[in-house]
Scaffold this motif. Structure first.
Motif, PDB file in Angstrom:
ATOM      1  N   PRO A  16       0.812  -1.229   0.000  1.00 17.66           N
ATOM      2  CA  PRO A  16       0.000   0.000   0.000  1.00 17.66           C
ATOM      3  C   PRO A  16       0.842   1.274   0.000  1.00 17.66           C
ATOM      4  O   PRO A  16       0.488   2.255  -0.644  1.00 17.66           O
ATOM      5  CB  PRO A  16      -0.823  -0.123   1.289  1.00 17.66           C
ATOM      6  CG  PRO A  16      -0.881  -1.575   1.568  1.00 17.66           C
ATOM      7  CD  PRO A  16       0.419  -2.136   1.102  1.00 17.66           C
ATOM      8  N   LEU A  17       1.978   1.239   0.720  1.00 21.88           N
ATOM      9  CA  LEU A  17       2.857   2.408   0.741  1.00 21.88           C
ATOM     10  C   LEU A  17       3.402   2.687  -0.656  1.00 21.88           C
ATOM     11  O   LEU A  17       3.394   3.839  -1.129  1.00 21.88           O
ATOM     12  CB  LEU A  17       4.010   2.191   1.731  1.00 21.88           C
ATOM     13  CG  LEU A  17       5.084   3.289   1.760  1.00 21.88           C
ATOM     14  CD1 LEU A  17       4.502   4.612   2.235  1.00 21.88           C
ATOM     15  CD2 LEU A  17       6.252   2.866   2.659  1.00 21.88           C
ATOM     16  N   VAL A  18       3.892   1.649  -1.317  1.00 25.58           N
ATOM     17  CA  VAL A  18       4.439   1.818  -2.665  1.00 25.58           C
ATOM     18  C   VAL A  18       3.350   2.286  -3.623  1.00 25.58           C
ATOM     19  O   VAL A  18       3.583   3.156  -4.475  1.00 25.58           O
ATOM     20  CB  VAL A  18       5.091   0.507  -3.155  1.00 25.58           C
ATOM     21  CG1 VAL A  18       5.503   0.631  -4.627  1.00 25.58           C
ATOM     22  CG2 VAL A  18       6.299   0.153  -2.289  1.00 25.58           C
ATOM     23  N   GLU A  19       2.149   1.734  -3.495  1.00 21.92           N
ATOM     24  CA  GLU A  19       1.052   2.136  -4.385  1.00 21.92           C
ATOM     25  C   GLU A  19       0.707   3.612  -4.177  1.00 21.92           C
ATOM     26  O   GLU A  19       0.494   4.350  -5.147  1.00 21.92           O
ATOM     27  CB  GLU A  19      -0.188   1.276  -4.096  1.00 21.92           C
ATOM     28  CG  GLU A  19      -0.033  -0.203  -4.439  1.00 21.92           C
ATOM     29  CD  GLU A  19      -0.034  -0.436  -5.936  1.00 21.92           C
ATOM     30  OE1 GLU A  19      -0.444   0.470  -6.686  1.00 21.92           O
ATOM     31  OE2 GLU A  19       0.396  -1.528  -6.351  1.00 21.92           O
ATOM     32  N   TRP A  20       0.655   4.060  -2.933  1.00 18.35           N
ATOM     33  CA  TRP A  20       0.299   5.462  -2.672  1.00 18.35           C
ATOM     34  C   TRP A  20       1.365   6.408  -3.196  1.00 18.35           C
ATOM     35  O   TRP A  20       1.068   7.409  -3.833  1.00 18.35           O
ATOM     36  CB  TRP A  20       0.106   5.667  -1.169  1.00 18.35           C
ATOM     37  CG  TRP A  20      -0.390   7.047  -0.837  1.00 18.35           C
ATOM     38  CD1 TRP A  20      -1.683   7.459  -0.805  1.00 18.35           C
ATOM     39  CD2 TRP A  20       0.414   8.197  -0.504  1.00 18.35           C
ATOM     40  NE1 TRP A  20      -1.752   8.793  -0.479  1.00 18.35           N
ATOM     41  CE2 TRP A  20      -0.467   9.271  -0.293  1.00 18.35           C
ATOM     42  CE3 TRP A  20       1.781   8.399  -0.370  1.00 18.35           C
ATOM     43  CZ2 TRP A  20      -0.019  10.531   0.051  1.00 18.35           C
ATOM     44  CZ3 TRP A  20       2.228   9.654  -0.034  1.00 18.35           C
ATOM     45  CH2 TRP A  20       1.335  10.717   0.166  1.00 18.35           C
ATOM     46  N   PRO A  25       3.920  10.731  -6.580  1.00 21.68           N
ATOM     47  CA  PRO A  25       5.359  10.908  -6.386  1.00 21.68           C
ATOM     48  C   PRO A  25       5.786  12.374  -6.323  1.00 21.68           C
ATOM     49  O   PRO A  25       6.678  12.733  -5.547  1.00 21.68           O
ATOM     50  CB  PRO A  25       5.972  10.215  -7.602  1.00 21.68           C
ATOM     51  CG  PRO A  25       4.907  10.278  -8.635  1.00 21.68           C
ATOM     52  CD  PRO A  25       3.603  10.145  -7.903  1.00 21.68           C
ATOM     53  N   LEU A  26       5.137  13.214  -7.131  1.00 17.10           N
ATOM     54  CA  LEU A  26       5.527  14.622  -7.148  1.00 17.10           C
ATOM     55  C   LEU A  26       5.175  15.301  -5.828  1.00 17.10           C
ATOM     56  O   LEU A  26       5.951  16.113  -5.316  1.00 17.10           O
ATOM     57  CB  LEU A  26       4.839  15.342  -8.313  1.00 17.10           C
ATOM     58  CG  LEU A  26       5.255  16.811  -8.514  1.00 17.10           C
ATOM     59  CD1 LEU A  26       6.749  16.908  -8.772  1.00 17.10           C
ATOM     60  CD2 LEU A  26       4.462  17.421  -9.670  1.00 17.10           C
ATOM     61  N   ILE A  27       4.021  14.971  -5.278  1.00 17.86           N
ATOM     62  CA  ILE A  27       3.628  15.551  -3.987  1.00 17.86           C
ATOM     63  C   ILE A  27       4.616  15.152  -2.893  1.00 17.86           C
ATOM     64  O   ILE A  27       5.050  15.983  -2.077  1.00 17.86           O
ATOM     65  CB  ILE A  27       2.195  15.123  -3.621  1.00 17.86           C
ATOM     66  CG1 ILE A  27       1.189  15.713  -4.614  1.00 17.86           C
ATOM     67  CG2 ILE A  27       1.861  15.550  -2.194  1.00 17.86           C
ATOM     68  CD1 ILE A  27      -0.237  15.274  -4.383  1.00 17.86           C
ATOM     69  N   VAL A  28       4.972  13.851  -2.895  1.00 14.61           N
ATOM     70  CA  VAL A  28       5.929  13.372  -1.891  1.00 14.61           C
ATOM     71  C   VAL A  28       7.262  14.094  -2.036  1.00 14.61           C
ATOM     72  O   VAL A  28       7.862  14.542  -1.043  1.00 14.61           O
ATOM     73  CB  VAL A  28       6.110  11.849  -2.025  1.00 14.61           C
ATOM     74  CG1 VAL A  28       7.234  11.368  -1.095  1.00 14.61           C
ATOM     75  CG2 VAL A  28       4.817  11.129  -1.687  1.00 14.61           C
ATOM     76  N   LEU A  31       6.961  17.804  -0.912  1.00 10.84           N
ATOM     77  CA  LEU A  31       6.949  17.887   0.548  1.00 10.84           C
ATOM     78  C   LEU A  31       8.345  17.657   1.122  1.00 10.84           C
ATOM     79  O   LEU A  31       8.773  18.350   2.062  1.00 10.84           O
ATOM     80  CB  LEU A  31       5.964  16.872   1.127  1.00 10.84           C
ATOM     81  CG  LEU A  31       4.472  17.169   0.912  1.00 10.84           C
ATOM     82  CD1 LEU A  31       3.612  15.990   1.388  1.00 10.84           C
ATOM     83  CD2 LEU A  31       4.071  18.444   1.649  1.00 10.84           C
ATOM     84  N   SER A  32       9.059  16.701   0.544  1.00 11.28           N
ATOM     85  CA  SER A  32      10.419  16.419   1.009  1.00 11.28           C
ATOM     86  C   SER A  32      11.328  17.607   0.746  1.00 11.28           C
ATOM     87  O   SER A  32      12.158  17.976   1.600  1.00 11.28           O
ATOM     88  CB  SER A  32      10.966  15.172   0.312  1.00 11.28           C
ATOM     89  OG  SER A  32      10.143  14.049   0.562  1.00 11.28           O
ATOM     90  N   LEU A  33      11.179  18.222  -0.420  1.00 12.91           N
ATOM     91  CA  LEU A  33      11.996  19.391  -0.733  1.00 12.91           C
ATOM     92  C   LEU A  33      11.649  20.566   0.179  1.00 12.91           C
ATOM     93  O   LEU A  33      12.531  21.355   0.559  1.00 12.91           O
ATOM     94  CB  LEU A  33      11.800  19.790  -2.201  1.00 12.91           C
ATOM     95  CG  LEU A  33      12.404  18.828  -3.237  1.00 12.91           C
ATOM     96  CD1 LEU A  33      11.995  19.258  -4.649  1.00 12.91           C
ATOM     97  CD2 LEU A  33      13.921  18.789  -3.100  1.00 12.91           C
ATOM     98  N   GLY A  34      10.353  20.698   0.535  1.00 16.93           N
ATOM     99  CA  GLY A  34       9.963  21.757   1.466  1.00 16.93           C
ATOM    100  C   GLY A  34      10.607  21.572   2.826  1.00 16.93           C
ATOM    101  O   GLY A  34      11.110  22.540   3.430  1.00 16.93           O
ATOM    102  N   LEU A  35      10.612  20.322   3.324  1.00 16.92           N
ATOM    103  CA  LEU A  35      11.287  20.053   4.598  1.00 16.92           C
ATOM    104  C   LEU A  35      12.792  20.328   4.496  1.00 16.92           C
ATOM    105  O   LEU A  35      13.403  20.863   5.428  1.00 16.92           O
ATOM    106  CB  LEU A  35      11.045  18.602   5.011  1.00 16.92           C
ATOM    107  CG  LEU A  35       9.613  18.250   5.428  1.00 16.92           C
ATOM    108  CD1 LEU A  35       9.488  16.748   5.671  1.00 16.92           C
ATOM    109  CD2 LEU A  35       9.220  19.020   6.686  1.00 16.92           C
ATOM    110  N   SER A 444       9.618   7.764  -4.497  1.00 16.88           N
ATOM    111  CA  SER A 444       9.096   8.895  -5.275  1.00 16.88           C
ATOM    112  C   SER A 444      10.054   9.265  -6.404  1.00 16.88           C
ATOM    113  O   SER A 444       9.622   9.584  -7.529  1.00 16.88           O
ATOM    114  CB  SER A 444       8.844  10.093  -4.365  1.00 16.88           C
ATOM    115  OG  SER A 444      10.057  10.616  -3.869  1.00 16.88           O
ATOM    116  N   LEU A 445      11.345   9.224  -6.145  1.00 17.16           N
ATOM    117  CA  LEU A 445      12.318   9.512  -7.195  1.00 17.16           C
ATOM    118  C   LEU A 445      12.284   8.459  -8.296  1.00 17.16           C
ATOM    119  O   LEU A 445      12.381   8.773  -9.490  1.00 17.16           O
ATOM    120  CB  LEU A 445      13.729   9.587  -6.592  1.00 17.16           C
ATOM    121  CG  LEU A 445      14.045  10.799  -5.712  1.00 17.16           C
ATOM    122  CD1 LEU A 445      15.404  10.637  -5.035  1.00 17.16           C
ATOM    123  CD2 LEU A 445      14.034  12.084  -6.542  1.00 17.16           C
TER     124      LEU A 445
END
Length: 947
Positions: A16-20, A25-28, A31-35, A444-445
């Motif tokens: 489920p994690l991989v599917e989400w 992927p772009l949102i993830v 968000l990672s870049l924002g952090l 995501s990458l």
């Protein structure tokens, strides 16, 4: 059963994690870049605390004493501006202008600016600084000269002979020092007298120098010079005392930049083409040390990342593998530093290199994930399925290994030594975030790369039947028993050698030695004609002013000799290096023989200060032959006999350690004032009654003498401000402390322990005076490290052993997994001994690190050997050992980035880490398999005998 259920639940959550992530992927990634951006904004606010006291908890007595000094006296450090050129006059002119500008423009950041030291008060009271015997001699000579003049006058009035010529009866007393100097001066005056011209009879017996000139030279013993300077005047000093200590790095940097701007505005070369200004003292040293550490960390991290990019590109033979592995790792490290700023707010000298360590450790998890993902893609799976399999298999193994490492780092939180506890917290957070990034950022990458440019599925290569058969034969090969036994014996011999030689390694306690290369290599950054140099720390202010002699010295008022003539320390020989010579000149200019900071005795009143000051002087002046006879001690020292358990031993050690430059407000207050004032008054009255008898030069000299004879008592509250501001505390009270210096190496544990034991509390009179010194921290730091090292390493081993028992359910397997880290620790000790490198505050942290990092290889190998299914040792070592080699290589690359650091402590950490991780790898590839093989064959032999 429960463990299997939890593993099943975790495995079930991977898909489920991989599917989400695959759907967003772009949102993830955003968000990672924002952090990451938020962390980057926080990181510049991180400071580095480099003082040893910063590594101990506030509850330690020595730290509490230092804090008491800070609360009472404020900062005890000065920002030193060393102005140098061949011209003393131009040095003074520039220094005067610069000091005035600092006072006017930086008054909100600077509490004291000391340059020109007005001597008028001390010159007016010069005779009060002359000894009682000398004043008695002066009175007697004045009386004799007046009597002679009276007899001469009477003889002339009655027409008699010259009654002034007394016959020499041959019974003159032997010459003392005062008389000897009189005769030498008179002889010099007669030699300079033109031939045929009679020398006039004067008070002192010479034509150019009165008694006052020689008496005033005694006043110069107080080293009150107009400027802090070298004897030749080529260097003068401005002392600037900020409102904040050197550890406030950002404030110190801003003040330094402001001073540099003022220097540039004054254009130093306008005063002299060779004039330059160097920043020295604690502030410059701290800036250079921290700047050097920051530069080292940045350069080592850059070298590490470049090396890892090369290794990853060659390993996977894919350009996209580089960002897929490095981006999650770097993000995790930046997040860790951001969390550190929010939680701790600073780094210390041990945790400051965490970036390089986390690069080497954190990248292993991304490499394992990338390798398994690449393998699944080769098998024909699409990106989604390949990620699911990779995170289910390798990802969970990574979690197990990371959990072990985090537990080990967490045990460091129990340490009192902040170098361990703060490092453990930061490292544990970094490992946890590295695993999180492997599960979130890495997928995501992958999905984004697949959308932009889908990767090609590469089928596995098929070997020829002959190659497959040859590989099968090699894979089934088992090493003979003699080879396995030889490997174990050699490994044990190496470990025993390292353990036996451990006491010879020693421990380096000196931060100056560990960071020496920083101060030598840090380039100067300054405006034209301004250079920056970090020198040894300045003495805690107030320091004794330096004497000075120079042909270009300013003209002193009539009757006062040039300051400190001939009392400056001699210059060192030509063999002394340029750095040492510059350091010597700087110390000479500020009036110090060494750069050792003094200890501070805290008092409550001026009377207590005088008691402590006078007791120190009495100890210094005590004749060596009287030490063993307490009954001969002066009254001031008699209380020591009853207040110390072994007063003779205490006195013997104290006298051998105390330097004579004891400093307090009473240093500038002469003793025996009532007796001196009586002698001065009597002499003044003698001259005033008969001064009309004298004419010409003698009358002029007597008038000059009368100026100094019309003096009053020396009162501390009347001292010029440049003196008072050195002794005024934060509460505005005056003189409530005494400074003294102790001989001996302040980097020696034995010496500092003895000094602390001797001077921690002074039992003078009927009172107890607390003493604080920066070097008192060292014994407590060493004791804390010794205690914490034993506790944290023991707890780390126990915690890892418990985790291994939970995982393997067998004690023998758990103990076998500990073999690589134990042999790795022995490798570190052996390397340090052979390389001649001592343990220090930096490389000692490698031992708990090896517990967390070294068990990973053992876990992977033991797990694989337990499921060999007919595969031979060589086959297993070729495959599993290859992965172990790669992860060790990446970790070593992270630590090897410290090899080029200017900071020697960081260099030794990198060297020790590489030696330890290499030892862990060799133990995992050779010693551990040999032990397992011998254990299996011994068990088989026992079964055969039992049968």
């Amino acid at each position: 059963m429960r463990r299997g259920f939890l593993m099943t639940q975790v495995r079930g959550g991977i898909r489920p994690l991989v599917e989400w992530v695959g759907r967003h992927p772009l949102i993830v990634l955003l968000l990672s870049l924002g952090l990451t951006a938020g962390a980057i904004l926080l990181i510049p606010r991180l400071t580095i605390k480099s003082d040893l006291a910063d590594l101990l908890p506030p509850s330690k007595p020595s730290v509490q004493r230092l804090q008491e000094i800070e609360n009472r006296l404020g900062t005890q450090s000065d920002m030193i501006l060393a102005i140098s050129s061949p011209s003393f006059e131009q040095n003074v002119a520039f220094g005067t202008a610069l000091a005035e500008r600092i006072r006017l423009t930086l008054r909100d950041r600077v509490g004291m600016v000391q340059f020109h030291r007005d001597r008028t008060y001390f010159e007016d009271h010069a005779l009060m600084y002359v000894s009682v015997p000398d004043l008695t001699k002066l009175r007697d000579r004045v009386r004799e000269r007046i009597q002679t003049e009276v007899r001469r006058s009477m003889a002339e009035s009655v027409g008699g002979g010259d009654l002034a010529d007394d016959e020499d009866d041959g019974s003159a007393p032997p010459l003392d020092e005062f008389d000897q100097r009189d005769q030498e001066a008179a002889a010099a005056a007669r030699a300079a007298q033109p031939a045929g011209e009679d020398a006039p009879a004067t008070l002192g017996g010479d034509s150019d120098q009165a008694e006052l000139d020689r008496l005033a030279a005694r006043f110069e013993e107080y080293d009150i010079d107009e400027y802090l300077r070298t004897p030749d005047g080529t260097m003068v000093i401005i002392k600037v005392r900020p409102f904040f200590p050197p550890t406030k790095l950002e404030q110190a940097r801003e003040l330094e930049q402001a001073i540099r701007r003022l220097i540039a505005e004054l254009q130093p070369t306008r005063f002299h083409p060779e004039l330059k200004v160097e920043l020295k003292g604690d502030y410059a040293e701290k800036q250079a040390e921290i700047g050097g550490i920051q530069s080292d960390i940045f350069s080592s991290a850059l070298v590490c990342l470049l090396a890892l990019m090369l290794v990853i590109g060659l390993l996977f033979r894919s350009a996209r593998a580089v960002p897929l592995v490095l981006v999650p790792t770097v993000m995790a490290i930046l997040w860790t530093l951001g969390v550190t700023e929010v939680t701790i707010g600073h780094l210390n000298i041990v945790s400051s290199f965490i970036f390089a360590i986390l690069v080497g450790m954190g990248i292993d998890y991304a490499i394992h994930g990338m390798a398994r993902y690449d393998e699944e893609r080769r098998r024909g799976h699409d990106a989604r399925e390949a990620l699911t399999v990779a995170l289910r298999q390798t990802g969970l193994s990574n979690v197990t290994a990371a959990t072990t490492t985090i537990v080990v780092f967490s045990t460091l939180l129990l340490a009192d030594f902040r170098g361990f506890s703060e490092f453990g917290l930061i490292a544990a957070i970094g490992i946890a975030l590295s695993i999180l990034c492997v599960f979130v950022v890495f997928p995501s990458l992958v999905f984004l790369f697949e959308r932009v440019r889908p990767g090609r599925q590469r089928p596995p290569r098929h070997a020829t039947p002959e190659a497959a058969a040859r590989s099968a034969r090699l894979g089934a090969w088992q090493p003979p028993t003699w080879l396995a036994a030889s490997i174990v014996v050699v490994s044990l011999a190496g470990a025993v050698f390292a353990i036996v030689r451990t006491p010879d390694i020693g421990f380096e306690y000196s931060f100056s030695k560990l960071s020496a290369k920083v101060r030598q290599a840090t380039p100067a950054v300054a405006p034209p004609a301004v250079t920056s140099a970090a020198a040894a720390p300045t003495a805690e202010v107030p320091a004794a002013p330096a004497p000075a002699t120079s042909a270009t010295a300013p003209t002193t008022p009539p009757g006062v000799a040039p300051a400190g003539s001939g009392s400056a320390p001699a210059r060192r020989g030509a063999a002394v290096g340029h750095k040492e010579e510059e350091k010597h000149r700087y110390l000479e200019a500020v009036g110090q023989d060494s750069d050792v900071a003094p200890a501070v005795v805290l008092t409550e009143t001026l009377e207590e200060t005088r008691l402590v000051h006078d007791t120190f002087l009495a100890i210094i002046d005590l004749p060596p032959e009287d030490i063993e006879h307490p009954e001969r001690w002066p009254a001031l020292l008699q209380p020591i006999r009853t207040r110390y358990p072994d007063p003779v031993e205490w006195m013997r050690y104290a006298k051998s350690r105390i330097y004579p430059d004891v400093i307090s407000l009473w240093k500038y207050v002469p003793g025996d004032q009532e007796q001196k004032l009586a002698l001065i008054g009597e002499t003044r009255r003698l001259i005033e009654r008969k001064i009309n008898l004298f004419q010409g030069k003698e009358r002029e000299q007597l008038d000059r003498l009368l100026r100094f004879l019309r003096t009053g008592p020396v009162k501390a509250e009347e001292f010029p401000e440049w003196v008072l501001e050195q002794f005024r505390d934060r509460q505005g009270q005056l003189g409530r402390f005494v400074l003294f210096r102790a001989k001996g190496s302040k980097t020696s544990f034995e010496t500092t322990s003895r000094l602390k034991q001797t001077f921690w509390d002074l039992q003078f009179g009927d009172q107890t005076f607390p003493v604080a010194a920066a070097y008192f921290v060292l014994p407590e730091a060493v004791e804390t490290i010794q205690h914490d090292g034993k506790v944290t390493i023991s707890l780390g081993l126990v915690a890892v052993l418990v985790l291994l028992l939970v995982q393997f359910r067998r004690l023998d397997h758990a103990l076998l997994v500990l073999v690589p880290p134990l042999f790795g620790a022995c490798s570190v000790l052996g390397f340090l001994y052979l390389a001649g490198i001592k343990l220090n505050f930096f490389n000692v942290v490698i031992f708990p690190l090896l517990i967390g990092l070294g068990v990973d290889n053992g876990i992977h190998l033991l797990h694989r050997l337990g499921h060999r299914e007919g595969d031979g040792f060589l086959y297993i070592l070729r495959h599993t050992g290859g992965a172990m080699f790669l992860t060790t290589l990446t970790t070593n690359i992270g630590f090897a980035g410290l090899f080029g650091a200017n900071h020697f402590g960081l260099q030794t950490l990198g060297m020790a880490a590489v030696a330890g991780m290499t030892g862990c790898l060799l133990a995992s590839l050779l010693t551990l398999p040999s032990l397992i093989l011998l254990g299996e064959r011994f068990a088989a032999w026992r079964r055969q005998r039992a049968a």
